[in-house]
Design a protein around this motif. Structure first.
Motif, PDB file in Angstrom:
ATOM      1  N   ASN A  74      -5.899  12.312   0.997  1.00 15.51           N
ATOM      2  CA  ASN A  74      -6.456  13.650   0.775  1.00 15.51           C
ATOM      3  C   ASN A  74      -5.908  14.694   1.735  1.00 15.51           C
ATOM      4  OD1 ASN A  74      -8.234  12.874  -1.319  1.00 15.51           O
ATOM      5  ND2 ASN A  74      -9.710  12.099   0.181  1.00 15.51           N
ATOM      6  N   TRP A  75      -5.154  14.270   2.756  1.00 13.98           N
ATOM      7  CA  TRP A  75      -4.681  15.233   3.746  1.00 13.98           C
ATOM      8  C   TRP A  75      -3.787  16.280   3.090  1.00 13.98           C
ATOM      9  CZ3 TRP A  75      -2.992  10.905   7.674  1.00 13.98           C
ATOM     10  CH2 TRP A  75      -4.141  10.351   8.253  1.00 13.98           C
ATOM     11  N   GLY A  92       0.799  -1.207   0.000  1.00 11.27           N
ATOM     12  CA  GLY A  92       0.000   0.000   0.000  1.00 11.27           C
ATOM     13  C   GLY A  92       0.833   1.258   0.000  1.00 11.27           C
ATOM     14  N   ALA A  93       0.261   2.337   0.497  1.00  7.57           N
ATOM     15  CA  ALA A  93       0.882   3.655   0.401  1.00  7.57           C
ATOM     16  C   ALA A  93       2.020   3.860   1.384  1.00  7.57           C
ATOM     17  CB  ALA A  93      -0.177   4.728   0.617  1.00  7.57           C
ATOM     18  N   LEU A 136      -4.187   5.594  -4.371  1.00  7.26           N
ATOM     19  CA  LEU A 136      -4.321   6.263  -3.078  1.00  7.26           C
ATOM     20  C   LEU A 136      -2.948   6.518  -2.459  1.00  7.26           C
ATOM     21  CD1 LEU A 136      -7.239   4.032  -1.695  1.00  7.26           C
ATOM     22  CD2 LEU A 136      -7.441   6.179  -2.967  1.00  7.26           C
ATOM     23  N   PRO A 137      -2.135   7.361  -3.066  1.00  4.46           N
ATOM     24  CA  PRO A 137      -0.775   7.584  -2.561  1.00  4.46           C
ATOM     25  C   PRO A 137      -0.762   8.411  -1.280  1.00  4.46           C
ATOM     26  CG  PRO A 137      -1.247   9.108  -4.337  1.00  4.46           C
ATOM     27  CD  PRO A 137      -2.438   8.184  -4.258  1.00  4.46           C
ATOM     28  N   ALA A 138       0.316   8.272  -0.534  1.00  5.38           N
ATOM     29  CA  ALA A 138       0.492   9.040   0.696  1.00  5.38           C
ATOM     30  C   ALA A 138       0.639  10.519   0.351  1.00  5.38           C
ATOM     31  CB  ALA A 138       1.725   8.548   1.439  1.00  5.38           C
TER      32      ALA A 138
END
Length: 607
Positions: A600-601, A262-263, A287-289
């Motif tokens: 999204n942060w 995952g990310a 969904l990247p960091a």
């Protein structure tokens, strides 16, 4: 508790564990860097999130690893085929693969792994990974129903998990020639097929460790051979490692035990204190960091976490909501506070197989007398007083929850809660009516009840203080059993009653099966009713929404009549973050709550 998709919600418990913040010398330097980034409108390079229970297992699909503390971290470590958004809508993530229903009769679902999908050690992800997840969570190859010692099976096969749907796949899944596609053929329809299977722990690591094979591909080949030939000895070894081999409470020396797909990658973990996730440089998914480094610190004291937020030591946390916490947060200038309703609900459990006051064995095997004692306890239990005193000051619209299976606000809640009869059966805490039920049962009080309470959980202590006098008036002597290890003791049979929260992780109609089904993963009270089991089996293969609602109402009504316990309230949620550091934070009511939407942060929001 969490389980991806078809599994039941992970147990939403607040464990009493001592924790510390991340190193202070680094936090000051980081604060300066983040201030510069914020001034430039950029996202911070690093943030710190507060949580209440330390991570302890990379495999959150086992009965023991099935906890929110694990799933929120694995959510960021491992890619999945789907997730739920902030509106509880199912969203597919095709970064690692896709799945589609190719036939209704028989129900056939085809999973295809993406060509570039790989674990962080470079090993390709393929259908073998899905095959292991199917074997582990379906239990179809188990040779025993349960094992007290999942780390020493003595040659038997027992994967310590359960699924309401995958057991309907009675034939082994088919692997494509290129080993990129896995096909499931169900023997009957299954309502929640979309969330029945997802990626779990890596197949090559499991087989390497369990079977003593060094080469990743050779290990995967051996795993496939063991499954297809039903090699009991090899499957027993695979099950033992799958059950316990991924459990750890500090960063393992062996990186294979926490590979990323995952990310983020797990780069540091100090036992009981904090762990650090760092952006996976090889991640190419959807969904990247958005933030390079996320440190999660652990504390079971939400007021201390408020102070940490004020001091700049925490940037985001989601505490158990109390009026004291909200008042404290209001005094923190940089705190952005959002409140709402969680997917977690509080309930009270009555243990039925421990020789205590709710066990038929106590009354010479008289199940009806034991049921009446449980009914009396629940009739006196002041659910409305708890809501009015503890929850309405946080959420003025809060109401008593009256369904075991359906969440308030869902389209079927009104009908199912009415069918349950819970409101009429248990009322608002009537001690006189409860005492009359005990008299009719021929049971004299006071009846000692060991009530399990987490040692440092204020809201649960406050609940006990509300409940104890009401139950005393009915003829029950509640004994506060406060334990720092209460979360570990759930299901141990060493107490008679307990109140805690189940957290929903999906909207699947079969999600609650493992809580109430005979021998279910989350059945912690020794409850068994063949009629309930049959109805859950029927629910699993029912696709018509109206019929699903009818079956859920029938199940709820039986659970109420059997007086196994009661639901109390839906958790109010509180999310607090440092608005000078981070922005675009949106919590989800389902697991993983505040960790949802990490991609999204951003930096601070500007007006």
């Amino acid at each position: 508790m969490r389980l991806r998709g078809f599994t039941v919600a992970a147990i939403a418990v607040t464990m009493a564990l001592t924790a510390c913040s991340a190193p202070e010398d680094e936090s000051e330097e980081r604060a300066r860097e983040d201030s510069d980034r914020a001034a430039a409108g950029e996202a911070p390079d690093a943030i710190t999130i507060g949580w209440n229970q330390p991570y302890y297992s990379y495999n959150d699909d086992t009965s023991d690893g099935n906890a929110t503390a694990n799933s929120i971290i694995n959510y960021m470590l491992r890619g999945n085929l789907f997730y739920y958004d902030e509106n509880q809508a199912l969203v597919r993530d095709e970064s690692l693969g896709t799945f589609e229903k190719t036939s209704d009769d028989p129900l056939t679902v085809e999973y295809t792994v993406a060509d570039d999908a790989a674990w962080s050690d470079g090993t390709p992800i393929d259908a073998t990974d899905l095959l292991l997840q199917f074997v582990g969570t379906s239990g179809n190859l188990n040779t025993i129903d349960a094992s007290d010692d999942v780390g020493n099976l003595g040659g038997e096969v027992y994967f310590n998990s359960s699924s309401p749907g995958l057991p309907l796949v009675t034939e082994l899944p088919e692997l494509s020639n290129d080993n990129k596609t896995l096909t499931l053929v169900y023997s009957e329809p299954f309502a929640d097929w979309e969330v029945a299977l997802d990626f779990g722990v890596p197949a090559h690591v499991t087989a390497m460790k369990a079977l003593g094979i060094d080469d990743p591909q050779a290990a995967k080949d051996a795993l496939v051979d063991a499954v297809q030939s039903n090699d009991k000895a090899a499957l027993s070894s695979l099950a033992e490692f799958w059950n316990t081999g991924y459990d750890f409470t500090a960063l393992p020396d062996d990186e294979l035990l926490h590979l990323s797909s995952g990310a983020y990658e797990l780069t540091d973990y100090v036992e009981g204190e904090y762990l650090t996730l760092t952006a996976n440089p090889d991640y190419t998914g959807e969904l990247p960091a958005s933030i390079n480094e996320v440190t999660v610190t652990y504390s079971d004291d939400p007021l201390a976490q408020v102070q940490q937020l004020q001091n700049g030591e925490l940037d985001l946390f989601g505490p158990q909501a109390t009026t004291d916490v909200l008042e404290a947060l209001e005094a923190v200038d940089q705190a952005e506070v959002d409140t709402g309703v969680e997917g977690t609900y509080e309930h009270v459990d009555l243990v039925m197989d421990n020789g205590g006051p709710f066990d038929p064995a106590t009354y010479g095997g008289d199940a009806e007398t034991a049921r009446q004692v449980r009914q009396a306890f629940l009739t006196a239990y002041p659910r409305q007083d708890i809501v009015d005193t503890l929850i309405k000051p946080i959420n003025p619209d809060a109401e008593v929850r009256n369904s075991f299976l359906v969440t308030p606000g869902s389209p079927s809640y009104e009908a199912v809660s009415e069918a349950s009869g819970m409101e009429e059966a248990y009322g608002d805490g009537d001690s006189e009516a409860a005492a009359q039920i005990l008299a009719e049962a021929g049971v004299e009080g006071p009846i000692d009840v060991r009530f399990l309470i987490p040692a440092d959980n204020q809201r649960r202590s406050d609940q006990f203080d509300i409940v104890q006098p009401k139950l005393a008036d009915a003829g029950f002597n509640l004994i506060a059993d406060r334990r720092g290890t209460w979360g570990e003791d759930l299901g141990s049979g060493t107490y008679d009653a307990v109140s805690f929260g189940w957290q929903s992780t999906s909207t699947a109609v079969t999600e609650s099966q493992a809580t109430f089904y005979t021998g279910g993963l989350n059945n912690l009270i020794g409850y068994s009713n063949p009629e309930v089991d049959d109805l859950f089996d029927e629910l699993a293969v029912t696709t018509d929404e109206g019929e699903q609602e009818d079956i859920q109402g029938q199940i709820d009504a039986i659970l109420t009549e059997d007086a196994i316990g009661s639901t109390v309230f839906q958790f109010p949620s509180v999310e607090a973050y440092n608005k000078n550091v981070i922005g675009n934070v949106t919590s989800a009511p389902l697991n993983p709550t505040i960790f949802y939407g990490y991609w999204n942060w951003t930096g601070p929001e500007t007006e």
